[in-house]
Motif scaffolding. Structure first.
Motif, PDB file in Angstrom:
ATOM      1  N   ILE A 154       0.866  -1.174   0.000  1.00  0.00           N
ATOM      2  CA  ILE A 154       0.000   0.000   0.000  1.00  0.00           C
ATOM      3  C   ILE A 154       0.906   1.227   0.000  1.00  0.00           C
ATOM      4  CG2 ILE A 154      -1.644   1.313   1.389  1.00  0.00           C
ATOM      5  CD1 ILE A 154      -3.168  -1.068   0.902  1.00  0.00           C
ATOM      6  N   ILE A 155       0.681   2.111  -0.927  1.00  0.00           N
ATOM      7  CA  ILE A 155       1.523   3.302  -1.009  1.00  0.00           C
ATOM      8  C   ILE A 155       0.734   4.502  -0.477  1.00  0.00           C
ATOM      9  CG2 ILE A 155       2.880   4.777  -2.552  1.00  0.00           C
ATOM     10  CD1 ILE A 155       3.879   1.928  -2.639  1.00  0.00           C
ATOM     11  N   GLU A 156       1.279   5.163   0.507  1.00  0.00           N
ATOM     12  CA  GLU A 156       0.627   6.361   1.044  1.00  0.00           C
ATOM     13  C   GLU A 156       1.375   7.598   0.550  1.00  0.00           C
ATOM     14  OE1 GLU A 156      -2.152   6.381   2.615  1.00  0.00           O
ATOM     15  OE2 GLU A 156      -2.351   4.274   3.194  1.00  0.00           O
ATOM     16  N   GLY A 157       0.685   8.715   0.548  1.00  0.00           N
ATOM     17  CA  GLY A 157       1.360   9.993   0.325  1.00  0.00           C
ATOM     18  C   GLY A 157       1.565  10.385  -1.128  1.00  0.00           C
ATOM     19  N   LEU A 158       0.909   9.681  -2.072  1.00  0.00           N
ATOM     20  CA  LEU A 158       1.019  10.112  -3.469  1.00  0.00           C
ATOM     21  C   LEU A 158       0.250  11.417  -3.647  1.00  0.00           C
ATOM     22  CD1 LEU A 158       0.358   6.845  -5.550  1.00  0.00           C
ATOM     23  CD2 LEU A 158       2.541   7.990  -5.131  1.00  0.00           C
ATOM     24  N   LYS A 167     -17.609  15.695  -3.958  1.00  0.00           N
ATOM     25  CA  LYS A 167     -17.613  14.259  -3.653  1.00  0.00           C
ATOM     26  C   LYS A 167     -16.207  13.698  -3.881  1.00  0.00           C
ATOM     27  CE  LYS A 167     -20.794  12.920  -6.673  1.00  0.00           C
ATOM     28  NZ  LYS A 167     -21.835  12.044  -7.258  1.00  0.00           N
ATOM     29  N   ALA A 168     -15.760  12.822  -2.981  1.00  0.00           N
ATOM     30  CA  ALA A 168     -14.424  12.229  -3.147  1.00  0.00           C
ATOM     31  C   ALA A 168     -14.474  10.733  -2.878  1.00  0.00           C
ATOM     32  CB  ALA A 168     -13.432  12.885  -2.192  1.00  0.00           C
ATOM     33  N   SER A 169     -13.650   9.991  -3.605  1.00  0.00           N
ATOM     34  CA  SER A 169     -13.510   8.561  -3.359  1.00  0.00           C
ATOM     35  C   SER A 169     -12.263   8.313  -2.534  1.00  0.00           C
ATOM     36  CB  SER A 169     -13.348   7.812  -4.680  1.00  0.00           C
ATOM     37  OG  SER A 169     -14.483   7.968  -5.466  1.00  0.00           O
ATOM     38  N   VAL A 170     -12.354   7.387  -1.619  1.00  0.00           N
ATOM     39  CA  VAL A 170     -11.209   7.027  -0.796  1.00  0.00           C
ATOM     40  C   VAL A 170     -11.061   5.507  -0.824  1.00  0.00           C
ATOM     41  CG1 VAL A 170     -10.293   7.054   1.554  1.00  0.00           C
ATOM     42  CG2 VAL A 170     -11.490   9.055   0.674  1.00  0.00           C
ATOM     43  N   THR A 171      -9.987   5.037  -1.412  1.00  0.00           N
ATOM     44  CA  THR A 171      -9.745   3.599  -1.470  1.00  0.00           C
ATOM     45  C   THR A 171      -9.330   3.126  -0.080  1.00  0.00           C
ATOM     46  OG1 THR A 171      -9.095   3.750  -3.788  1.00  0.00           O
ATOM     47  CG2 THR A 171      -8.337   1.810  -2.581  1.00  0.00           C
ATOM     48  N   ILE A 172     -10.024   2.122   0.457  1.00  0.00           N
ATOM     49  CA  ILE A 172      -9.673   1.644   1.795  1.00  0.00           C
ATOM     50  C   ILE A 172      -8.914   0.320   1.738  1.00  0.00           C
ATOM     51  CG2 ILE A 172     -11.560   2.884   2.937  1.00  0.00           C
ATOM     52  CD1 ILE A 172     -12.985   0.113   3.231  1.00  0.00           C
ATOM     53  N   MET A 173      -9.017  -0.358   0.617  1.00  0.00           N
ATOM     54  CA  MET A 173      -8.274  -1.616   0.469  1.00  0.00           C
ATOM     55  C   MET A 173      -8.040  -1.925  -1.000  1.00  0.00           C
ATOM     56  SD  MET A 173     -11.430  -4.005   1.598  1.00  0.00           S
ATOM     57  CE  MET A 173     -10.505  -5.521   1.587  1.00  0.00           C
ATOM     58  N   GLU A 198      -5.555   4.922  10.430  1.00  0.00           N
ATOM     59  CA  GLU A 198      -5.155   6.318  10.655  1.00  0.00           C
ATOM     60  C   GLU A 198      -4.902   7.051   9.334  1.00  0.00           C
ATOM     61  OE1 GLU A 198      -3.544   3.605  11.540  1.00  0.00           O
ATOM     62  OE2 GLU A 198      -1.354   3.815  11.382  1.00  0.00           O
ATOM     63  N   ASP A 199      -4.428   6.321   8.327  1.00  0.00           N
ATOM     64  CA  ASP A 199      -4.198   6.954   7.018  1.00  0.00           C
ATOM     65  C   ASP A 199      -5.522   7.306   6.347  1.00  0.00           C
ATOM     66  OD1 ASP A 199      -1.400   6.774   7.159  1.00  0.00           O
ATOM     67  OD2 ASP A 199      -1.450   4.691   6.491  1.00  0.00           O
ATOM     68  N   ILE A 204      -9.556  11.531   5.050  1.00  0.00           N
ATOM     69  CA  ILE A 204     -10.936  12.050   5.030  1.00  0.00           C
ATOM     70  C   ILE A 204     -11.038  13.353   5.831  1.00  0.00           C
ATOM     71  CG2 ILE A 204     -13.373  11.514   5.528  1.00  0.00           C
ATOM     72  CD1 ILE A 204     -12.651   8.546   5.057  1.00  0.00           C
ATOM     73  N   GLU A 205     -10.283  13.439   6.931  1.00  0.00           N
ATOM     74  CA  GLU A 205     -10.299  14.703   7.689  1.00  0.00           C
ATOM     75  C   GLU A 205      -9.791  15.856   6.823  1.00  0.00           C
ATOM     76  OE1 GLU A 205      -9.910  13.081  12.294  1.00  0.00           O
ATOM     77  OE2 GLU A 205      -8.086  13.676  11.206  1.00  0.00           O
ATOM     78  N   ASN A 206      -8.754  15.572   6.049  1.00  0.00           N
ATOM     79  CA  ASN A 206      -8.241  16.617   5.154  1.00  0.00           C
ATOM     80  C   ASN A 206      -9.253  16.983   4.082  1.00  0.00           C
ATOM     81  OD1 ASN A 206      -5.809  17.093   6.433  1.00  0.00           O
ATOM     82  ND2 ASN A 206      -4.801  15.397   5.377  1.00  0.00           N
ATOM     83  N   LEU A 207      -9.951  15.972   3.563  1.00  0.00           N
ATOM     84  CA  LEU A 207     -10.983  16.246   2.553  1.00  0.00           C
ATOM     85  C   LEU A 207     -12.081  17.134   3.157  1.00  0.00           C
ATOM     86  CD1 LEU A 207     -11.190  12.701   0.925  1.00  0.00           C
ATOM     87  CD2 LEU A 207     -10.552  14.817  -0.262  1.00  0.00           C
ATOM     88  N   ALA A 208     -12.445  16.835   4.397  1.00  0.00           N
ATOM     89  CA  ALA A 208     -13.476  17.637   5.066  1.00  0.00           C
ATOM     90  C   ALA A 208     -13.004  19.093   5.191  1.00  0.00           C
ATOM     91  CB  ALA A 208     -13.789  17.054   6.440  1.00  0.00           C
ATOM     92  N   LYS A 209     -11.731  19.257   5.555  1.00  0.00           N
ATOM     93  CA  LYS A 209     -11.190  20.631   5.677  1.00  0.00           C
ATOM     94  C   LYS A 209     -11.210  21.362   4.336  1.00  0.00           C
ATOM     95  CE  LYS A 209      -8.134  19.704   9.509  1.00  0.00           C
ATOM     96  NZ  LYS A 209      -6.999  18.778   9.519  1.00  0.00           N
ATOM     97  N   GLU A 210     -11.011  20.599   3.260  1.00  0.00           N
ATOM     98  CA  GLU A 210     -11.037  21.219   1.922  1.00  0.00           C
ATOM     99  C   GLU A 210     -12.452  21.491   1.443  1.00  0.00           C
ATOM    100  OE1 GLU A 210      -8.741  18.924  -0.955  1.00  0.00           O
ATOM    101  OE2 GLU A 210      -7.324  18.434   0.638  1.00  0.00           O
TER     102      GLU A 210
END
Ligand code: SAH
Ligand code: SF4
Ligand code: F3S
Length: 458
Positions: A154-158, A167-173, A198-199, A204-210
């Protein structure tokens, strides 16, 4: 894989491209997971000084993010490749192909043989290496094949450039362990790997802030999500409850759960979390127990119906949508009647219908009694007629009701109208002030049309 390493390549390509006003085009041919991957590819490309264009003839870089779930998804690529060859000859455009098709050996061989002008081939496990691959191609003028058979980490931080700002998609797995016998996905996406809670929460918290309002959690089988225990999250129901607490997010959707893993704790979490939309996509595939067994779906017709009854009893007002395949090997007209029967009983809000497509390497492809094409089409049309009559009936129930609609923007077909979606994902078009965009508002539904409802501000 170390993402810092790729950041260095981003920087290098960025410097090479500086001041050149380079453009890129991306074709995304698959599911929402592929769309989400494409958003990351776009994020990397923008950081490497490319700007997006839909006009391929002015593109300096063209990338195809492919899908192989059905044959017609594959055909799309070959059609387009002939077209880009000419552009490359005129402009020197760099051509890349990535995504699920690149995990199929016979396809990679075909491309190398018949389309040798393609510069970069990379797979689903090496997506994050686009900067490095691109740098090598630019500097060494070579062709690159960067495909791994083993599951990628799993690569984080791209970096990411999202298609929408509401609306945003968030891949969880990533990946799938189910090996339904018709399906290529487990072979091209590898085994299930869950992201750390936590990732996900942080994203999602960042998306909410945006300012994002709606989140769709993505995975091939979201209810087998496994958290590492951080933030108290070990399973999907706990993840839903945690996302529900994030301030600013107003709607949560997820696709797809598998009926065999739909445990009570998930049903209760959907019931308790006010932001989780009360429509669930519950892929049926077939309504016949014998066919379901051959499909390796691990539930019977009766178990599916019992699950639906339980969900409807526990979650007031629940709507359901589903996926159905017609013409799986060995399916008889009588077997197919069971599919129609389940559709009648459940009364789905939406049904995504597919004609069975043989996929090389899957058990289904080797089964005898493949259903002839004409019979598949007859069944498909029968199912479609039933589904459309149900949608028509369901739509009528909306007329006169007040619906909460998330306003998404201007209607694509009519500049003077706004468009949004109900909790149950129905499109509603209405006249209103543009400053409503991004808000959830109450609309009175005044008329129904096959694929949308018309509403008015109250
Ligand atoms: N993991 C998800 C979706 C996988 S692909 C799930 O299980 O729901 C999306 C849909 O494509 C599947 O639900 C199935 O209905 C359809 N599909 C998959 N393989 C197919 C094939 N070989 N032929 C026709 N439809 C297929
Ligand atoms: Fe394919 Fe089945 Fe996995 Fe869905 S659950 S991706 S249909 S193998
Ligand atoms: Fe297609 Fe790959 Fe999605 S095969 S459906 S793009 S996981």
């Amino acid at each position: 894989m170390n993402i810092e390493n790729q950041k260095q390549f981003i920087e290098k390509v960025n410097n090479i491209n500086a001041g050149k006003n380079l453009k890129y085009t991306i074709f995304t041919m698959g599911c929402q997971l592929n769309e989400n991957d494409s958003e990351k590819l776009c994020g990397m490309l923008e950081e490497m000084n490319y700007t997006k264009t839909d006009n391929i003839s002015e593109s300096d870089f063209i990338i195809f993010n492919t899908c192989c779930v059905r044959e017609n998804a594959e055909d799309k690529l070959f059609g387009k490749l002939g077209e880009v060859k000419k552009i490359k000859e005129q402009k020197g455009t760099i051509i890349a192909i990535c995504g699920c098709m690149m995990q199929e050996k016979h396809i990679v061989e075909k491309i190398k043989k018949s389309y040798p002008f393609v510069d970069i081939l990379f797979g689903t496990h090496t997506m994050h290496k686009l900067p490095e691959d691109l740098y090598t191609v630019i500097c060494n003028k070579t062709k690159i094949q960067d495909i791994l058979d083993i599951d990628g980490e799993i690569i984080e931080g791209l970096p990411i450039k999202r298609n929408d700002n509401i609306k945003a998609s968030v891949t969880i797995m990533n990946g799938c362990n189910n090996f339904c016998s018709y399906c290529i996905v487990p072979y091209v996406r590898g085994r299930e790997r869950s992201r750390n809670p936590e990732d996900i929460i942080n994203e999602i918290e960042n998306l909410a802030k945006e300012g994002y309002k709606e989140i769709t959690l993505l995975g091939q089988n979201v209810n087998s999500y496994k958290g590492n225990g951080n933030l108290g999250i070990t399973k999907f129901s706990e993840l839903l409850r945690a996302v529900n607490k994030i301030e600013g997010i107003e709607r949560i959707r997820f696709i797809s759960p598998h009926p065999k893993d739909f445990s009570d704790d998930v049903i209760e979490a959907i019931r308790d979390c006010e932001k989780v939309c009360k429509i669930i996509h519950l892929p049926l595939q077939s309504g016949n127990t014998e066919i379901l067994k051959k499909m390796n779906r691990k539930y019977t017709k009766e178990q599916y119906l019992e699950l639906v009854d339980k969900m409807k009893a526990k979650i007031p007002g629940l709507a359901l949508s589903t996926d159905i395949i017609v013409g799986f090997p060995g399916e008889t007209d009588e077997n197919f009647e069971d599919t129609l029967d389940v559709v009648k009983k459940v009364n789905f809000e939406q049904v995504y219908m597919f004609i069975y497509s043989r996929r090389v390497g899957t058990p289904g492809d080797k089964m005898e009694n493949q259903v002839p094409e004409p019979a598949k089409h007859v069944r498909f049309d029968k199912l479609k007629a039933l589904v459309e009559s149900q949608i028509d009936e369901n739509n009528k129930k909306y007329v006169g009701t007040i619906q909460k609609v998330l306003v998404e923007g201007k209607s694509k077909t009519n500049e003077n109208m706004l468009t949004g979606r109900t909790d149950t994902n129905k499109v509603v078009n209405f006249e209103g002030n543009e400053n409503l965009i991004g808000n959830i508002i109450n609309l009175k539904i005044i008329s129904e049309h096959m694929w949308y409802l018309k509403g008015e501000v109250i």
